[in-house]
Design an enzyme around this catalytic site. Structure first.
Site, short mmCIF file in Angstrom:
data_model
loop_
_atom_site.label_atom_id
_atom_site.label_comp_id
_atom_site.label_asym_id
_atom_site.label_seq_id
_atom_site.Cartn_x
_atom_site.Cartn_y
_atom_site.Cartn_z
N HIS A 33 1.01 -1.32 -0.08
CA HIS A 33 0.18 -0.04 0.02
C HIS A 33 1.00 1.17 0.13
O HIS A 33 0.49 1.96 -0.67
CB HIS A 33 -0.83 -0.05 1.10
CG HIS A 33 -1.90 -1.05 1.41
ND1 HIS A 33 -1.65 -2.03 2.31
CD2 HIS A 33 -3.05 -1.37 0.58
CE1 HIS A 33 -2.80 -3.06 2.24
NE2 HIS A 33 -3.60 -2.45 1.17
N ASP A 146 -3.63 -7.79 -7.43
CA ASP A 146 -5.07 -8.00 -7.69
C ASP A 146 -5.29 -7.80 -9.28
O ASP A 146 -5.91 -6.70 -9.67
CB ASP A 146 -6.02 -7.30 -6.71
CG ASP A 146 -5.72 -7.58 -5.31
OD1 ASP A 146 -6.03 -8.57 -5.08
OD2 ASP A 146 -5.21 -6.59 -4.71
N SER A 181 0.28 -9.21 1.36
CA SER A 181 -1.11 -9.16 1.62
C SER A 181 -1.29 -9.03 2.78
O SER A 181 -0.82 -9.56 3.83
CB SER A 181 -1.72 -10.41 0.91
OG SER A 181 -2.92 -10.81 1.27
N SER A 182 -2.41 -8.07 3.48
CA SER A 182 -3.17 -8.02 4.40
C SER A 182 -3.00 -9.42 5.15
O SER A 182 -3.36 -9.71 6.23
CB SER A 182 -4.28 -7.00 4.51
OG SER A 182 -3.85 -5.93 4.04
O1 PAF Z 1 -8.02 -4.02 -3.29
C1 PAF Z 1 -8.80 -3.63 -2.17
O2 PAF Z 1 -8.17 -3.41 -1.11
C2 PAF Z 1 -10.02 -3.12 -2.29
O3 PAF Z 1 -10.82 -4.27 -3.24
C3 PAF Z 1 -10.52 -1.96 -2.80
C4 PAF Z 1 -9.87 -1.35 -4.30
C5 PAF Z 1 -9.90 -1.15 -1.75
C6 PAF Z 1 -12.15 -1.74 -2.79
O4 PAF Z 1 -12.46 -2.12 -1.52
#
Ligand code: PAF
Length: 282
Positions: A33, A146, A181-182
């Site tokens: 992130h 993703d 990944s979380s």
């Molecule tokens: O990738 C994610 O964390 C989620 O799918 C998102 C894009 C924030 C939508 O809830």
């Protein structure tokens, strides 16, 4: 850094932010992130991050209730990352009583994750569309991990003429290749070690292709065999598809999206790699 919880407060803060980069997240932030926020920081005048565990993208038997949360830590990371605005809406701010409008990106939502998680991309597309309408960013940043989500969101932005540019940022990996990944927090030490097989299988498949194997079924089978040999891993799917349409390939010519979903106990991980032939070095 301003932290706001209502749509009205975002709208009030928006004019002074200038060219805005938005990073939509579900919180429990990690270096992946932060790479999105750093790229937004480099490319935009201001950076906004949304933290919202979106209930509509979780199926009834999925991990919504236990999805990891740590708001205090998240806000400290974002403050250190130079983020200007954080939007942390409650569920009833995003889905007020009577909510009944959904965004469905047909076809592209059907295979892969969509086949294993019915309704997932309807939830993702709807919440991303709403976040774009609330925050009006010039650019919106997503992680390449993703892969199908990026394809679905790009299509939605194009089909609905939403005035934001979608930017996809490379996956951040641990030293053994495991994509951040979380959900990695759920893995016990043995599962964590076993999870390295995802990236090893994706790269071994790519190596076999670069060495001359073009038959997609043979390449899928090679990856399936590697993962099956790992006793803690249970495959949901291993796919070799055309990267823009997500249609499964018979043969891999110049480009493919290799993607997979694998369970370790109750934890489901996804990963992918775009296979491309590199230009000759001379
Ligand atoms: O990738 C994610 O964390 C989620 O799918 C998102 C894009 C924030 C939508 O809830």
């Amino acid at each position: 850094m301003k932290v706001v919880a209502t749509i009205a407060a975002v709208r009030a803060a928006r004019p002074e932010l200038g060219r805005l980069g938005l990073v939509p997240t579900m919180g429990f932030l990690h270096a992946g992130h932060l790479a999105l926020a750093a790229q937004a920081r480099a490319e935009c005048e201001a950076v906004a991050v949304s933290i919202f565990v979106n209930p509509s993208q979780f199926g009834p038997n999925e991990d919504l209730a236990r999805y990891p949360r740590d708001m205090e830590h998240d806000l400290a990371l974002l403050e250190a990352g130079g983020v200007d605005l954080v939007f942390v809406p409650a569920v009833n701010e995003m889905y007020p009583a009577g909510f009944t409008t959904w965004v469905d990106v047909e076809q592209l939502s059907a295979p892969l994750e969509g086949a294993h998680r019915p309704g997932h991309f309807r939830g993702v597309a709807t919440v991303v569309c709403k976040l774009l309408n609330i925050m009006m960013p010039e650019r919106v940043y997503f992680g390449a991990k993703d892969a199908q989500q990026t394809v679905v969101v790009r299509r939605m932005v194009s089909d609905l003429a939403l005035p934001s540019e979608v930017v996809v940022v490379p996956t951040v990996r641990e030293t053994d290749g495991l994509a951040l990944s979380s959900r990695n927090i759920y893995l016990d030490p043995a599962q964590r070690q076993a999870a390295g097989i995802l990236y090893r299988a994706l790269t071994a498949g790519r190596q076999a292709w670069l060495a001359g194997e073009c038959n997609a079924q043979a390449l899928r089978q090679l990856m399936v065999a590697m993962i099956t040999a790992e006793p803690l891993a249970q495959i949901d799917y291993v796919s070799l598809a055309e990267p823009e349409t997500l249609v499964e390939l018979d043969a891999v010519a110049d480009r493919a999206l290799a993607s997979l979903a694998v369970r370790f106990g109750t934890t489901r991980l996804i990963d992918n790699l775009i296979w491309e032939r590199r230009a000759a070095a001379w």
